[in-house]
Design a protein around this motif. Structure first.
Motif: not given
Length: 283
Positions: A37, A43-44, A60, A63, A129, A131, A146-147, A149, A166, A173
């Motif tokens: 990560l 990646r999530a 996830k 995490i 999480g 990106y 969180s998570c 993108q 999450l 996400p």
């Protein structure tokens, strides 16, 4: 009889630990996922060649495993007291990482990937999480949950809120694709996908239950399979529609609704397009 884990993939190991938790192995698996990560190799959610996004639920789950493993630790600095799980300290960045973090109270949690060329204006926060791809601007008081993108060359203006997702682990996400402009005070929450080059005017709020009224193509965009998608190049502004009922009519009540007023031209940048759209809207 012991289980041979040497040939198991990370997703399989994470799934097995969910059902049969073993601390030593869980720590090793979590550390491996966390490293991926941090450097962006895990990646999530990822996009395929057809433009479809796919959730990686096992990421996830890993995490969440980190929270289960974590113990409370003191991360205080000087007079500022901070206490969090030891598995999720602030992310360590070096000048050679190419990320500009302007002084003034910003934080990036470990387990988030922030690419070279990203600019972080204080105060802002990027959660585990997430990106954030190259060339993106995260302005003051902005949150990347969180998570989430975030694509290349995205502008997240002041006070933008990108919600975290999450749980449930299978939920998509919040995703913002390349070259998107998000105006100040916007909120994007669970189940939102903003396609490339879209522009959101200040104050637009979207969730998967939101309806977007498209004045250009004369259609209503609603969530499909739990995901609300803003079309590529769409310029979205805050709007309103009359509330139903005699009482609402008597008092002239209206409900908030986002409206697509135009689509970006290939030759115009986001700021020019947004200024033009708002000027046309206000008359």
């Amino acid at each position: 009889m012991t289980t041979d884990t040497t040939t198991e993939t990370l997703p399989v190991r994470v799934a097995r630990l969910r059902d049969a938790f073993e601390a030593t192995e869980a720590e090793a698996v979590f550390s491996e996922v966390l490293a991926g990560l941090n450097d962006g190799t895990i990646r999530a959610a990822t996009r395929d060649e057809d433009g479809r996004w796919h959730v990686h639920a096992w990421v996830k789950e890993a995490i969440l495993l980190g929270f289960r493993l974590g113990r409370l630790e003191d991360f205080s600095t000087g007079p500022f007291a901070f206490f969090d799980k030891h598995t999720y300290p602030p992310k360590s960045l070096r000048p050679e990482d190419g990320v500009r973090v302007v002084p003034g109270g910003s934080a990036i949690r470990t387990g988030a990937y922030v690419a070279p060329g990203v600019v972080c204006m204080p105060p802002m926060y990027v959660n585990v999480g997430a990106y954030v791809d190259a060339g993106t601007m995260i302005d003051s008081h902005a949150l990347v949950g969180s998570c989430a993108q975030i694509g290349r060359r995205v502008h997240l203006s002041a006070a933008v809120q990108i919600g975290g997702v999450l749980e449930p682990v299978g939920a998509l996400p919040v995703i913002v694709e390349d070259d998107v402009f998000i105006g100040g005070g916007c909120g994007l929450y669970e189940g939102c996908l903003v396609r490339e080059r879209a522009v959101l005017a200040p104050g637009v709020t979207l969730t998967r239950s939101t309806r977007i009224y498209d004045l250009v193509r004369e259609r209503i965009h609603t969530a499909r399979h739990g995901v609300l998608e803003v079309p590529a190049g769409a310029v979205v502004v805050p709007g309103s529609r009359p509330a139903a009922g005699t009482f609402a009519a008597t008092y002239g009540l209206a409900l908030y609704t986002p409206v697509i007023v135009k689509y970006r031209d290939e030759k115009t940048d986001a700021a020019t397009t947004l200024e033009s759209a708002l000027r046309e809207r206000t008359g």
